[in-house]
Each structure stands twice: as structure tokens, then as C-alpha cells.
Design a protein around this motif. Sequence first.
Motif, mmCIF file in Angstrom:
data_model
loop_
_atom_site.group_PDB
_atom_site.id
_atom_site.type_symbol
_atom_site.label_atom_id
_atom_site.label_comp_id
_atom_site.label_asym_id
_atom_site.label_seq_id
_atom_site.Cartn_x
_atom_site.Cartn_y
_atom_site.Cartn_z
ATOM 1 N N ALA A 280 -6.539 6.141 6.982
ATOM 2 C CA ALA A 280 -6.788 7.449 6.385
ATOM 3 C C ALA A 280 -7.656 8.265 7.341
ATOM 4 O O ALA A 280 -8.342 7.710 8.210
ATOM 5 N N GLN A 376 -12.389 12.550 1.472
ATOM 6 C CA GLN A 376 -11.014 12.690 0.999
ATOM 7 C C GLN A 376 -10.947 12.340 -0.489
ATOM 8 O O GLN A 376 -11.410 11.286 -0.912
ATOM 9 N N ASP A 380 -5.717 12.903 -3.101
ATOM 10 C CA ASP A 380 -5.104 13.238 -1.811
ATOM 11 C C ASP A 380 -4.693 11.978 -1.059
ATOM 12 O O ASP A 380 -3.675 11.959 -0.358
ATOM 13 N N ALA A 384 -0.915 10.911 0.079
ATOM 14 C CA ALA A 384 -0.610 10.518 1.454
ATOM 15 C C ALA A 384 0.159 9.198 1.491
ATOM 16 O O ALA A 384 1.105 9.032 2.275
ATOM 17 N N ARG A 387 3.735 9.855 0.401
ATOM 18 C CA ARG A 387 4.535 10.487 1.462
ATOM 19 C C ARG A 387 4.948 9.452 2.501
ATOM 20 O O ARG A 387 6.077 9.452 2.984
ATOM 21 N N ARG A 388 4.025 8.563 2.835
ATOM 22 C CA ARG A 388 4.304 7.580 3.881
ATOM 23 C C ARG A 388 5.387 6.584 3.447
ATOM 24 O O ARG A 388 6.132 6.058 4.277
#
Length: 511
Positions: A280, A376, A380, A384, A387-388
Amino acid sequence: MHDSPPPVTRRTFLHRTGAGAVLLAGGVLAGGTAAAAPGGRSALAGGPAPAGLDPLALLKKMLSFDTQNFGEGGVTRPYAEMLKAVWGSAGVPAEIIPTPKKDNVHLVARIEGTTAAPPLLLLGHSDVVPVERDKWSVDPFAGVVRDGEVYGRGALDMKGANSANISALLRHVKEGAKFDRDIIVLTDCDEEAGQYGSHWLAENHWDKINAGMVLTEGGWFLAQKDRRTPMLITVTRQDKVYFNLDLVADGTATHSSKPNPDSAIAKLSRAVTDIDTWLAPVTLTPVTREYFGALAKATDDRPLERALRLLLSARSQQARERAAALVVKRSSYPWLHQALLRTTHAFVIEDAGYKENVIPSKATLRVNCRGVPGGQRPRDFLAAIRRRLADRDVAVKLAGNPGESEEDALKRLDETWGKAPSSLDSPLFEAIGDAAAKTYPDAVFAPALFEAGTSLSPWTSKGVPGYGVYPYVVDNDQLIAMHGNDERITVEALKQGTEFMYRLFGRFRVG
């Protein structure tokens, strides 16, 4: 209400996800907790400990009690009875507070002060995480001393700290000390997991633990590269944000003689590979900036100092990431400093399959995450990860509290993420700093972020300042052994840490 979902162990996880008991049979978590010391020794063998017991003797006594917590609390009553006898021998009243779970108890000792000033509370948990006995080089419940180090489950986390705290206070009591306020020593249960920990105690017995300042586990006392010289003495004023994700893969169940491309386990494996080494983004907050600035001042490793200066002066995210990588590479405590730089994710419990001739239709992996408050946001980080893994046919689920929607869980995590760190303007913080200066005069003292979690929330949620210290210098090998194998601290560090705590309590002494 918990600030975060209670930790889930493999046993609880497998039960919730429907895996059969066959997965536990013969495994490392098979079997229950034991109330007595190993080898059939009575938990109170030797009778009550004397008030003048030195910290090593007290720690060895503490370590002889098997207080393993497999996820739903441990057996802590024999341990609490031993400590109650210790307090009683010094004339300090102590009370055992039962919980609804048999033999899982809290212990509250109170040294009365001379004024009505808000009490100082010491919070130290009695339970410990389970052991893999075959991976230890010594009996984890025997308090073995070898090559100047005392070994045992809880030696570092946190029976060692409890020993230093109690021994230091008993020394004051033996000297006839009077304090300017009540000092409450809470030995709590269910810190490592379970429903009857400090939250339950606060809801049911707040009058017994109401305090104006709280000190518990946390800040690390780090050594220079020589692994002996005290370098950085920290007190934590904030914990990272705890949350869990579940990676869930579905596939076709069939006979194992006919392997197929739609394997749930294979899908999950590919997803793990995608995020295994992924990091991250680095985020620096006022708390972590102050910490890394203090580390730059404290270290005698010039390349590390330069990397830290680059990190703190970076003006772009790309420059910050490069400098952070250098810091981790140069650090003598790389895993710790990696954790303080960003949200972390760790693969902790896997559940897949139930019979060797069946390809299972489902595979699940629990991922434990720790976010930086003010860095972070957990929501969020979740986005992430999704999305990955968007092309991996794997669901990413936020594991909230029972019956809690994902959005409600995210809102709760947002509140925890946005909570301010404990104030540096308190008598307790001043006492910690003064004790550090006197006990470790050549080291740098600084407030910090704790990379893990504590039981402080019932107090900090009410605005009560809470801090953390493990009052002994550790090297990286000892730090890694926390919750691992051959957990240990040095005897000399324990003695010096007890002196640190004695000086800390001395700030509240009036006679």
C-alpha cells in the motif's frame, strides 16, 4: 461496542465458514487450554509470592501459568489468584471479577492515593496467544533462562511488562510510599480475543476502572545496530486501525481424479500471488513524522539517517516511496518500520477443502489489515485490493461485526481512523519522558504509533489519554518472536525496565 471486529482465530474462522472438525484434529490448535502449569504442577505451587519478589522471579512465576487464548478467551483464574496473593502479601487489596465464561476473570488491584485526583490505571493482559510447542526450543511455560534471556509465551507480550510494572510498584509499597492519586492495576482477560475483555468490563464495572490516565503495552525500546545499546525509547499514543478482509473463491466441486480449470483453491492462490508482495502507499502523519524524525536523530547508522531525512523531506509520492524503501532496507527493525509506513495486510487463516478425494467448491482466506490513523482510509485500501483483483474471479469482502453491513463497518472504521492521538499534555506522559531520560540518558525519547492494537479503547473513546510502553530494550529477533516461537527478553533489559517503571511511578509519589 468494539471499535473493530474482535480478532478471529483459525478455530473460530473454520467454524464460521463451515469447515468440519476434521481440519482441527491433530493440528496445532487441537486440545484446550490448561489451568495448571505443565507437568501437573499446581498453579499455586510454592504458595503466595512475597511482596519483595524480584521481576525475574515474578515473571518466571507468571510464565508457568498456561493462559493460552485460542480465540474465545482463556483460563485466567489461577493466574489471577496468584497475583491476588502477591498483592495481598503487600497489603494491597485486589478483587477478582468473574466473567460469564468459567475461569476467565479480570483482576483489579488498587493502591489508595492521598487526594481525589483522577486515578492512574495500569492495563496489562493475562492471556497469551497459542504456542506451537514443537517449534519451541524450550518449554514455553517453564520460564527457562538461557544465555541471559528468559523464554516463555508472554515473556514479551505482555507478562514481562506486567512483571516490571508490579515489581516496581511493590518496591514503592514496601518503602511505605504514598501516591498523589489512586493507582489501579488491571490484569484483564480476553485481550488477544474474546467477548469479555476490557469492553465488557467497562460496560459492567466502570466504577472499578474509571481513571484519568491509562498505561498499557505499546511503545518499543529499540537498540542500536549492536543490539544492546539503547537507541530510541518510545511511548505510543495511538494504535493502528484493525480490520479484516476475506478473499473468497468459488469453483466446481468434483472428484479429485478429474482436475479441472475451475478450481477454487487455484483461483485463491493466484489472487494471493497478486497481492503478496504488493505494498500500500506510504503515508506520513504528524505522529509518524515525529517518530521517524526521532529515529533519524537517535541512530548511529549514517546511511539510515540519510534515508530517513530523504523520507521526511520528500515532496512527491514517488520520492517518498523510494526513500521508504531505503529506510526499510537500512533499518535493523525492517518489519516494524515497514508497518509504521503504510496499511499492512497479512495472510492469517485459510479454509479450503474437507476430503482428499474431493475438489472443493469454495476457498476462503482471512487477511488481517492494519491502517495508519490519518493516513490511507480503510475504505480506500479495500477499493485498491478490489481493483487489483478485479480480473481474478475472487470476491473481496470486508469482515465486519455480526449483522453489520459493509457500509456501516466502513463508517465505524472511518471513526476509528479519524480519532485523535492521546494528548502529550498529561502528568503520565511527562512521567514517562522523565523516566526515560533518567533510565536511558543516551537514548532519544519520542511518542509513536503502535503497529498493533491494545485494550485502550474503552478509555480513549471517553477522552481519557492512553499510552503504551514495553519497558525493556529489544532487538529485532526478540521483536519477531512476539506471537511467534521462542518468545523472550533479556534478563538485564527486564531489570532495567523495572527501574524505568519505578522512576515513572516515583513522579506520583508524595511520601
